[in-house]
Enzyme design. Structure first.
Site, PDB file in Angstrom:
ATOM      1  CD  GLU A  30      -5.302  -0.770   7.508  1.00 43.36           C
ATOM      2  OE1 GLU A  30      -5.086  -0.172   6.274  1.00 43.36           O
ATOM      3  OE2 GLU A  30      -4.526  -0.284   8.348  1.00 43.36           O
ATOM      4  CD  GLN A  54      -2.966  -0.182   2.580  1.00 40.84           C
ATOM      5  OE1 GLN A  54      -2.634  -1.218   3.383  1.00 40.84           O
ATOM      6  NE2 GLN A  54      -3.754   0.952   2.980  1.00 40.84           N
ATOM      7  N   GLY A  55       0.662   2.162  -0.901  1.00 38.57           N
ATOM      8  CA  GLY A  55       1.454   3.512  -1.125  1.00 38.57           C
ATOM      9  C   GLY A  55       0.539   4.639  -0.792  1.00 38.57           C
ATOM     10  CB  SER A  90       3.279  -3.282   5.195  1.00 39.44           C
ATOM     11  OG  SER A  90       3.305  -2.605   6.536  1.00 39.44           O
TER      12      SER A  90
END
Lengths: 390, 320
Positions: A248, A130-131, A165
């Site tokens: 999430e 994830q950016g 991550s």
């Protein structure tokens, strides 16, 4: 496991099937138990093999749409699978977490990308990251500065992402970038699925306080991506990010609580404990906090599976997640002392790394201070207090 | 709809008339027929309105197959460490009845028997060693009676011990249900206090702004909301799972939520919340007293911890 069974199987029947499978595969799965002292990159590589096995058995394809390589049925079924894996003492590959977090955004907003990539990610053939965060945009995500400018055939990306991550082992990143005016805030953002092997993309691991490469930074130096890599519509980035965050808080938190149950059990097994009142009280406190997380993330997964939109209430899940994470590893620290502080064994190192990781549970994914702001303003209706942005 | 009419009734009736009013309006029948929903509603509204009645006795009587008899006094334990077992020669009683309890000769005493199980003893009111004393205590409004003493086990009828395990399970399950009810009342109290806190910090201005705009004030109330949410889910799960352990969890979560609400809401209400006139103190008093019934959240917490350490296992309650 196949499509027709996925539609009809009950959670109880699935639970039994997972147990049977685990015992039939016990020998080949043995390497996925217990702490692994290798570097993050090696652990990930090893666990991709477990991802392949789980996908082949069909367990991790449950609840994903058929068009994207899934078996259909309810996503609650995967919740059963993760609970059983942790309960039996196996590690659930952490690279699966990103699939749980980003997958629904792809199936919902970019079915063409989901049909190409989802099954590969589930099976461990590719890794996603994830950016979202940037050096100057952490909790204040709406202030991000990475730009995506339209160019021939697609978009040109320029900027820097951080705290991704598993970024250093990922092939793809789900990247939030600004496509509107510099001051467009939440409105001028779009979401992209970025091939990290493209020219102009550089990824560098970041070593965390626990000594492990927990995340990475991504440099985008005029990287050109094809226009098919846009997720959803141009300018819908914030909406998609909020949609994604629900998962999430939902399935990621559920998986995490499963793991925390297993780790609390392990911590108790490691004690030469005599059940003294102080230890009992601390364990009881941690268990109650963990139970709160389990009850809440269970509810959120159920609501998401039913197609509901929990919205700002997921901030409660996030705070409970950080409370439970820290409560369990604090009690583990107490129960495993003094080898926690002084021991050289693999298990001691694992406890320390996990304890340190838990300290970040109240920071990553939106610090708990922000979550408490959201709870008090959007759920309790308290007046807004910030000087900017309102 | 049901909640509105119930709220009206619970918040306006005089305490001594409330039980009769609930009976007349059919609420006691609902407690039997529509158990989870009606119990949840009734007890949450008790908490919200700071009402007190003997609805818990009714529920307990019903679960034990007694039928409601206003003259029957149930004694609920307030200290889990006063445990009994099959072989106890003397029985230690440390409990309360919900009323003055002066109309009955026989007390139905609930005794903790370890691991969230309970036994039931029929004890003559005049038995040697038993002392009954009106409770003023932290919440004098309630009008409870303390029942304490050491009595000779040969002189009491232990229903469950004589009748075998099924009866013991019946008492244990009845208390699981009563614990659920108390948990709902604690949640009602916590919600009422949260509402008081929200009103206060929205209206009260200092430094030219509502004090609810300050993060430190906001976050206290956010934490109250978080623990209340956890307690509500634990209460739902307790009915779903229908076992003594999940009821213990529900009662502990609800007690924690109510105690946290008491502390945080008192703080954000400042000096005003500390006056007699403000009335917040009545909720705080009620929370602390109600929490003791059938084992305080602290006692349950420690017991859960000990049980986990003894068995070296961490139960996974509630799944899909």
């Amino acid at each position: 496991m196949d499509e027709s069974r996925a539609k009809t199987i009950t959670p109880d029947a699935l639970r039994q099937e997972v147990r049977d499978w685990l015992s039939s595969q016990a020998q080949s799965l043995a390497r996925f138990r217990g702490p692994d002292k290798a570097a993050t990159e090696e652990v990930v590589a090893r666990e991709l093999e477990l991802q392949r096995m789980l996908s082949e058995a069909g367990f991790t394809r449950l609840g994903w749409p058929l068009e994207a390589g899934g078996l259909g049925g309810s996503m609650e079924l995967r919740g059963v699978v993760f609970d059983e894996l942790h309960s039996a003492g196996y590690r659930v590959p952490e690279t699966l977490d990103t699939v749980e977090i980003c997958g629904p955004a792809l199936t919902q907003f970019a079915p063409h990308l989901a049909s190409e990539h989802l099954l590969r990610a589930i099976a461990g053939e590719e890794v996603w990251c994830q950016g979202f965060s940037e050096p100057a945009a952490g909790s204040d995500l709406g202030a991000l500065e990475t730009r995506a400018v339209e160019c021939e055939g697609g978009y040109r990306l320029r900027g820097q992402k951080v705290w991704a991550s598993f970024g250093q082992v990922a092939q793809y990143g789900v990247v939030l970038a600004r496509t509107g005016e510099a001051k467009s805030g939440y409105r001028g953002l779009s979401m992209f699925f970025v091939d990290l092997s493209l020219p102009g993309v550089t990824v560098r691991p970041i070593t965390a306080a626990n000594g492990r490469n927990e995340f990475a930074e991504i440099f985008l130096d005029d990287a050109e991506i094809p226009k098919e890599c846009l997720i959803g519509a141009l300018g819908d980035g914030w909406t998609i990010a909020m949609f994604l965050l629900q998962f999430e808080r939902g399935m990621y938190a559920w998986t995490r609580q499963s793991k925390l149950h297993a780790r609390l059990e392990k911590a108790m097994a490691a004690t030469r404990g005599d059940g003294a009142d102080a230890a009992a009280d601390a364990v009881g406190d941690a268990y109650l906090t963990l139970y709160a997380l389990r009850a809440k993330s269970r509810e959120t997964v159920k609501r998401l599976a039913a197609g509901e939109t929990p919205g700002p209430e997921i901030s409660i899940d996030k705070v409970l997640l950080s409370m439970a994470d820290q409560a369990v590893f604090e009690v583990a620290r107490r129960l495993t002392a003094p080898s926690f502080q002084l021991g050289n064994e693999v298990a001691d190192r694992a406890w320390r790394a996990e304890w340190f990781y838990a300290r970040a549970a109240s920071i990553f994914g939106g610090a708990v201070e922000i979550q408490r702001d959201i709870i008090s303003e959007r759920l309790l209706g308290l007046p807004k207090g910030r000087a900017v942005g309102n | 709809m049901m909640r509105t009419s119930l709220r009206e009734l619970v918040s306006t009736a005089e305490p001594e008339d409330l039980a009769a009013a609930l009976q007349e309006t059919g609420w006691f029948d609902l407690l039997v027929d529509e158990r989870p929903d009606a119990v949840g509603l009734l007890f949450e509204e008790h908490g919200r309105a700071l009402a007190y009645s003997r609805a818990l006795d009714l529920l307990t009587a019903e679960s034990l197959g007694f039928g409601f008899d206003a003259g029957r006094g149930f004694v609920y334990p307030v200290r889990l460490s006063a445990e009994v077992s099959d072989s106890s020669a003397t029985i230690e009683i440390d409990g309360v009845t919900l009323g003055a309890c002066d109309t009955t000769d026989l007390l139905s005493v609930i005794l903790p028997a370890g691991n969230d199980s309970f036994l039931l003893a029929s004890v003559p009111r005049e038995i040697d060693g038993l002392v009954l004393r009106p409770i003023e205590g932290f919440d004098p409004e309630l009008g409870w009676t303390a029942v304490q003493g050491q009595i000779d086990s040969a002189k009491v009828e232990m229903r469950s011990l004589e009748a075998g395990n099924d009866a013991a399970d019946e008492v244990t399950m009845a208390m699981a249900c009563s614990r659920n009810a108390i948990a709902h009342e604690l949640v009602g109290l916590a919600e009422a206090m949260l509402a008081i806190g929200i009103d206060h910090v929205t209206e009260r201005h200092q430094f030219g702004r509502a004090i609810g705009t300050f993060q430190t004030v906001k976050h206290r109330l956010a934490d109250v909301k978080i623990t209340i949410t956890a307690a509500q889910l634990a209460n739902e799960l307790a009915w779903e799972e229908s076992d003594p352990f999940s009821s213990a969890l529900a009662k502990a979560q609800s007690g924690r939520a109510a105690l946290l609400a008491a502390n945080h809401v008192q703080q954000v209400c400042g000096a005003m919340g500390w006056t007699q006139e403000h009335g917040l103190h009545r909720f705080i008093r009620r929370v602390h007293v109600l929490d003791t019934l059938l084992g305080s959240s602290q006692a349950i917490q420690t017991r859960i911890g000990r049980r986990l350490l003894d068995t070296r296992s961490v139960p996974r309650v509630g799944g899909f």
